[in-house]
Design a protein around this motif. Sequence first.
Motif, mmCIF file in Angstrom:
data_model
loop_
_atom_site.group_PDB
_atom_site.id
_atom_site.type_symbol
_atom_site.label_atom_id
_atom_site.label_comp_id
_atom_site.label_asym_id
_atom_site.label_seq_id
_atom_site.Cartn_x
_atom_site.Cartn_y
_atom_site.Cartn_z
ATOM 1 N N ASP A 7 -12.188 7.346 -6.893
ATOM 2 C CA ASP A 7 -10.846 7.478 -6.343
ATOM 3 C C ASP A 7 -10.455 8.925 -6.077
ATOM 4 O O ASP A 7 -9.513 9.188 -5.344
ATOM 5 N N LYS B 222 -6.108 7.730 -0.823
ATOM 6 C CA LYS B 222 -7.377 7.487 -1.538
ATOM 7 C C LYS B 222 -8.365 6.743 -0.641
ATOM 8 O O LYS B 222 -9.527 7.107 -0.521
ATOM 9 N N GLU B 223 -7.867 5.678 -0.043
ATOM 10 C CA GLU B 223 -8.739 4.817 0.751
ATOM 11 C C GLU B 223 -9.285 5.572 1.975
ATOM 12 O O GLU B 223 -10.458 5.443 2.326
ATOM 13 N N ILE C 28 0.848 -1.192 0.000
ATOM 14 C CA ILE C 28 0.000 0.000 0.000
ATOM 15 C C ILE C 28 0.887 1.246 0.000
ATOM 16 O O ILE C 28 1.676 1.441 0.935
ATOM 17 N N THR C 29 0.767 2.051 -1.042
ATOM 18 C CA THR C 29 1.583 3.273 -1.086
ATOM 19 C C THR C 29 0.867 4.387 -0.315
ATOM 20 O O THR C 29 -0.316 4.270 0.028
ATOM 21 N N ARG D 165 -0.077 7.043 -1.649
ATOM 22 C CA ARG D 165 -1.179 7.465 -2.530
ATOM 23 C C ARG D 165 -2.401 6.564 -2.317
ATOM 24 O O ARG D 165 -3.528 7.048 -2.160
ATOM 25 N N ASP D 166 -2.176 5.247 -2.261
ATOM 26 C CA ASP D 166 -3.283 4.305 -2.019
ATOM 27 C C ASP D 166 -3.972 4.606 -0.684
ATOM 28 O O ASP D 166 -5.195 4.588 -0.571
#
Length: 650
Positions: free
Chosen positions: A241, A108-109, A101-102, A104-105
């Motif tokens: 997203d 978003k989440e 998981i970056t 950025r991920d």
Amino acid sequence: MGEIENLPYKEKRYPYHNAYLDYWKKSISNIEEFWDLKARDLVWYKTWDNVLDSSNPPFYRWFVGAQTNINLNTLDRWQNTLIFNKVAYYWEGEDGVSRVITYRDLFKEVNKFSKALIDLGVKENDTVTIYLPMIPELPISMLSVTRIGAIHSVVFSGFSAEALSTRIVDAKSKVLITADSYPRNGKPIELKKNVESAIKLAKDQGVEVEKVIVVKRSGLPIPFIEGRDYWYHELVNKYSDSIYVKPVARKSDDVLFILYTSGTTGKPKGIMHSVGGYMTYVYHAFKWNWDIRPEDVHWTFADVGWITGHTYIVYGPLMHGATEVMYEGAPVYPAPDRAWSIVEKYKVTILYTSPTTLRLLRQYGDEFVNKHDLSTLRILGTVGEPINPDVWEWYFNVVGKGKCPIVDTWWMTETSASMIAPSPHLGLVPLKPGSATYPLPGIEPDVLDDNGNQTPPGVKGYLVIKKPWPGMPLGIWGDPERFVKTYFGKYQGIFYAGDYAVKDEEGYFWLLGRADEVLKVAGHRIGTIEMEDALIKHPSVAEAAVIGMPDPVKGEVPIAAVVLKSGVNPSNELKKELIEVVRNTIGPIATPQAIIFVRKLPKTRSGKIMRRVLKAILTNGIVGDTSTLEDPTSVDELKRAWDEFKLSMK
Ligand code: WTA
């Protein structure tokens, strides 16, 4: 002290010790100036009018007038920087599945889930209970809750339904985030089932959980109540997203989260940490502990359900844009080298875990360590209990191959992050195996006797923190008096930690375990009185006393002496029932190692159980002064019962 004196660690790699001492002295000579500077490393919506408000001690308030949100510093800050593409979490499930998981991920989440929480009606200052295993949705939930200005109360997933319900009721939580089930040592732990029982119990006590969000971890069938339960994935998948939820501007002295911990009564304490103070202190401590670098892969091998995970798996690493490993499962499943294979797989550079985990891993033998390439490691940390010098040496030599400093960190739920620990940075502090060494800059601990005088070098006393620090608690949720009494009652205006400690001739701190009725069982903090309250709920029990017995792996284990009601006969069946009662009331971590039936307990004339006497007998120590005992024959009775018990175990 002889033992301690013989242990100086003869390493010549630490030339900057005086620089550390000068820096530390300066830091505590003007704490407001020091913390004012530290807090400027972080992002705020509005800076403070006043660094510290001491007008209502011990309710100190930090960075008064400031506004921020911890999401600004853990996530939003990294947008448009290289860190946004960096790995935030390498997640490894016990069953071998993994996720990368970056930042950025994660961003978003968290934005999606924040929006979902808002749409479900969660408002600023609402309390949301999180009862999740070690899966990425746990940090995601914490960040989403704080993003929208609500308050999380994370309950360790190993706690029982009853322990969960107590915490839901105390926090008056109407929203709960949980999972279906998760694997532990290869077997499913049915979290959602516990949730159903907890919700019923909470309702009986007047708190109705209205919304339950369920993360699908294992996919096994679960009870699911339409209208009350929501699947996590269905909620977040509703949004695109690009959805963005602005982090709510919180006052620095608003509550960031509550975390329940055990104390000296049956009721756990909801420790409240502040938005601005926690954020600043954790940022500072994480940096000091690990001298964190962009390429580091940090692994805190602990559970987010405890403060160590809050600070060193979630908020600390994310505020530094660091890469963290999050491992879901048991330390030696499916094989004794699981932990070492994770270090090798993810090229871990900093490993942080408890002495209990180390003792467990060590007992399988060095070949499991040596099977793996651990050459990426550069720092080894420990937390939660005193580390035995021989375990320290093993960690240093076998795991670290003699090249990684051991960072022994003393701290507690109440302090937010480590308080006494060496910094590996430039080798500021020469190490001594078994000592957490020196305080962090800005922190002034000391060791006092019962009268509040500083103990001379080598003499045991009580650990205190003399000056306020940003990571101190705002208070105890719903119980300000208990806060004052517990931490500021023994010494006026000084924080009492509840630990025994000793300072040596060179000012090194040696932590010697709890000075109160709190046990550290495998690093988990459990109140003996909580266990006693559980035992006396059983209809056959008249009285119970629990003490900690030294254990070679777990540090200490609970042993219960139980007086049965008249007419009840002791039996093995009953022992099993009593063990079950404790497991159901608190959780498997509190399982008594032994139950001994006695006819009476050693008590003072005012009726207080003398755990000191009990402990002395059970650990074969010297009983000491028994003149205050109401009935000295209780000592012989205990000895008899204990001898009988030992015989029965042969
Ligand atoms: C103990 C855990 C010796 C101590 C972070 C403290 C330690 C209690 C150390 C807090 C250490 C923690 N050496 N003892 N390095 N670190 N302790 O709240 O007794 O779960 O009071 O926080 O752990 O436990 P808690």
